[in-house]
Write a protein that holds these residues in place. Structure first.
Motif, PDB file in Angstrom:
ATOM      1  N   THR A  57       0.789  -1.117   0.058  1.00 25.04           N
ATOM      2  CA  THR A  57       0.050  -0.103   0.009  1.00 25.04           C
ATOM      3  C   THR A  57       0.888   1.167  -0.205  1.00 25.04           C
ATOM      4  O   THR A  57       0.307   2.283  -0.204  1.00 25.04           O
ATOM      5  N   SER A  69     -10.673  14.159   1.748  1.00 29.16           N
ATOM      6  CA  SER A  69     -10.997  12.794   1.986  1.00 29.16           C
ATOM      7  C   SER A  69     -12.285  12.599   2.907  1.00 29.16           C
ATOM      8  O   SER A  69     -13.010  11.795   2.684  1.00 29.16           O
ATOM      9  N   LEU A 116      -8.267  -1.394   7.186  1.00 27.43           N
ATOM     10  CA  LEU A 116      -6.967  -0.747   6.867  1.00 27.43           C
ATOM     11  C   LEU A 116      -5.691  -1.429   7.396  1.00 27.43           C
ATOM     12  O   LEU A 116      -4.706  -1.620   6.523  1.00 27.43           O
ATOM     13  N   TYR A 298      -8.010   5.482   0.935  1.00 27.13           N
ATOM     14  CA  TYR A 298      -6.747   5.582   1.776  1.00 27.13           C
ATOM     15  C   TYR A 298      -5.611   5.279   0.670  1.00 27.13           C
ATOM     16  O   TYR A 298      -4.676   5.933   0.853  1.00 27.13           O
ATOM     17  N   ARG A 304       0.038   9.393   3.649  1.00 23.07           N
ATOM     18  CA  ARG A 304      -0.859   8.439   3.831  1.00 23.07           C
ATOM     19  C   ARG A 304      -0.462   7.779   5.007  1.00 23.07           C
ATOM     20  O   ARG A 304       0.931   7.365   5.152  1.00 23.07           O
ATOM     21  N   ARG A 306      -2.148   4.842   8.323  1.00 21.87           N
ATOM     22  CA  ARG A 306      -3.431   4.211   8.882  1.00 21.87           C
ATOM     23  C   ARG A 306      -4.088   4.819  10.055  1.00 21.87           C
ATOM     24  O   ARG A 306      -5.213   5.164   9.821  1.00 21.87           O
ATOM     25  N   MET A 309      -6.087   7.943   8.026  1.00 22.75           N
ATOM     26  CA  MET A 309      -7.086   7.456   7.442  1.00 22.75           C
ATOM     27  C   MET A 309      -8.159   7.241   8.533  1.00 22.75           C
ATOM     28  O   MET A 309      -9.092   7.394   8.024  1.00 22.75           O
ATOM     29  N   GLN A 310      -7.760   6.439   9.432  1.00 23.94           N
ATOM     30  CA  GLN A 310      -8.721   6.298  10.528  1.00 23.94           C
ATOM     31  C   GLN A 310      -9.506   7.533  10.954  1.00 23.94           C
ATOM     32  O   GLN A 310     -10.447   7.567  11.306  1.00 23.94           O
TER      33      GLN A 310
END
Length: 492
Positions: A57, A69, A116, A298, A304, A306, A309-310
């Motif tokens: 990723t 986003s 994720l 994501y 980026r 995790r 994005m959370q």
């Protein structure tokens, strides 16, 4: 934008089916619109080197800001499900509804966490590809079918809005009565499908249709504002309650007896359990599904991580939780036990003509009509890839699949009595799979560095079992309710 790969030469473990009605071809989604203006049949967004087993990723950095986003994920979450939430509250009571709404939102965020983490560990940013990596072809099929069912449910709910709302708009402009054929919802759904939706769905490129998701979100925000305003304009008890439409609103008469006083009728209830309560959890679950869109977002997130994005998911879900709660609460407080399974249409019981509501109806009708082709694109791609994965593009096959999907959806809308049944069935099946079952199953299978005795794996296992119980329990109760209603109808 990177050069697109040949759709017809995809390795078996690289899923090419859709990820979401909101993200039909999620490769390098532009910030000024959620849909790229290229061949919508190409569904591969992972570059060649993302076949690495772990941490693939990190292959490239996205360009979507945190705020964009959040907005895009809000688009993916928000949909027609908001129209059914007042009905859910009317059949659970305010307190129980808030508990259920908060629980589903928290569970959805937990499943985002699982997705994720699984994506980082499994090296895939496509929902179906995670399924293939976890369980081979059966996993890929389970993910594809769940997403397809969810999208068909979304298409059906949009066409139900056309069926419910377009006759009211035509009556407002023409003064026609219910006897005229052109105010029959079934005929209008067919006309709109053949005259507008089918030609747009046959296009190879999404083009400007990609902007309709943003339009849909704005329409729902406008709808929420009007719902709040109308709460203070409509008196309780409601004046001259009646429904002259050709389609039943399935008003929940079971909440109160016929001799209920006006004071009791206008007094909100906090805990209610009746035969329609079983639809509450599926309706709420249906409203929160956005999980196939999480991984593409994501992939496009700037800087980026995790955790970042959370946080995007946390903010988006909180915003949608507030919108859902306000829409459900003010809709319920306006109509109490008279709430229909589609809130916007419930206002026809009070207003024959209202300019503000007419504007809302026109805006919502425009948005959902233009969104149906967007939702149909990924369904067609999934069907095409499952049936003919190695064949060149064919207009005949392209057209045949499109007509088949649109005809089947129209049949559902015409013959299934209410939108509540669509919300309930899809919410109990596909939505439960996408939120509860698949993310936890993928996590348990692909995250190898944690043992089955670890707290994380045990939590995922409990979540999986809970999801199965919710799905089977809801489906069983809904089917029993259908059987009961069919038996009572045949007895008359």
């Amino acid at each position: 934008m990177p050069e697109m790969r040949d759709f017809n030469n995809v390795p078996e473990d690289d899923s090419s089916s859709s990820n979401s009605s909101e993200y039909p071809c999620p490769k390098k989604v532009p910030l000024d619109g959620q849909y790229p203006d290229f061949d919508a049949e190409c569904q591969n967004f992972l570059p060649e080197h993302t076949s690495k087993k772990k941490y693939a990723t990190e292959s490239h950095q996205g360009s979507a800001s945190f705020g964009m986003s959040v907005f895009n994920l809000g688009n993916a979450i928000m949909g027609s499900g908001i129209l059914g939430l007042s009905f859910a509250m009317a059949n659970t009571g305010i307190a129980l509804f808030v508990i259920l709404l908060a629980s589903v939102a928290i569970f959805s965020l937990y499943s985002v966490h699982l997705l994720l983490k699984t994506a980082n560990e499994g090296g895939a940013l496509v929902y179906e590809q995670l399924g293939y990596k976890a369980f081979g072809t059966p996993g890929k099929l389970a993910a594809s079918l769940s997403i397809t069912m969810q999208n068909i449910g979304a298409m059906s709910s949009y066409l139900y809005i056309v069926k419910y709302e377009l006759p009211t708009v035509i009556k407002a402009f023409t003064g026609a009565n219910d006897d005229q054929w052109y105010v029959n919802g079934d005929y209008l759904v067919l006309l709109v499908s053949v005259g507008i939706i089918l030609p747009l769905s046959l296009l190879k490129n999404l083009g400007y249709l990609g902007y309709t998701s943003g339009l849909s979100l704005l329409c729902m925000v406008f709808f929420l504002i009007v719902v709040i305003i109308k709460k203070f304009q409509i008196p309780c008890p409601l004046p001259d309650i009646h429904d002259n439409s050709t389609h039943s609103l399935n008003i929940s008469h079971s909440l109160h007896s016929d001799n209920t006083s006006d004071e009791d009728t206008c007094k909100p209830k906090y805990f209610i359990v009746n035969s329609q309560t079983v639809y509450a959890v599926p309706i709420i679950t249906f409203a929160f599904v956005c999980h196939p869109a999480i991984l593409p977002m994501y992939d496009e997130l700037k800087d980026r991580s995790r955790k970042k994005m959370q946080n995007v998911a946390n903010v988006s879900f909180l915003a949608m939780f507030i919108m859902y709660l306000l829409a459900a609460l003010f809709g319920y407080l306006t109509f109490n036990q008279h709430v229909g399974d589609e809130l916007l249409h419930t206002y026809t019981k009070v207003y024959k003509f209202d300019v503000l509501l007419l504007i809302v109806r026109l805006a919502v009708l425009t948005a959902v009509t233009l969104t149906v082709p967007v939702v149909l694109f990924p369904i067609r791609t999934t069907v095409n890839h499952l049936l003919c994965p190695s064949k060149e593009f064919s207009w005949v096959r392209h057209t045949a699949i499109t007509v088949f999907l649109l005809a089947g959806t129209n049949a559902l809308v015409i013959f299934v009595p209410t939108i509540r049944d669509i919300f309930g069935f899809i919410g109990a099946s596909a939505a439960a799979m996408l939120i509860f079952i698949l993310p936890s199953a993928f996590y348990i299978r692909l995250v190898k560095k944690e043992s089955m005795k670890s707290r994380q794996k045990i939590g995922a296992l409990v979540f999986l079992i809970f999801g199965i119980v919710v799905m089977l329990g809801s489906m069983t109760l809904i089917i029993l309710d259908w059987i009961k209603n069919a038996t009572s109808d045949s007895g008359h």
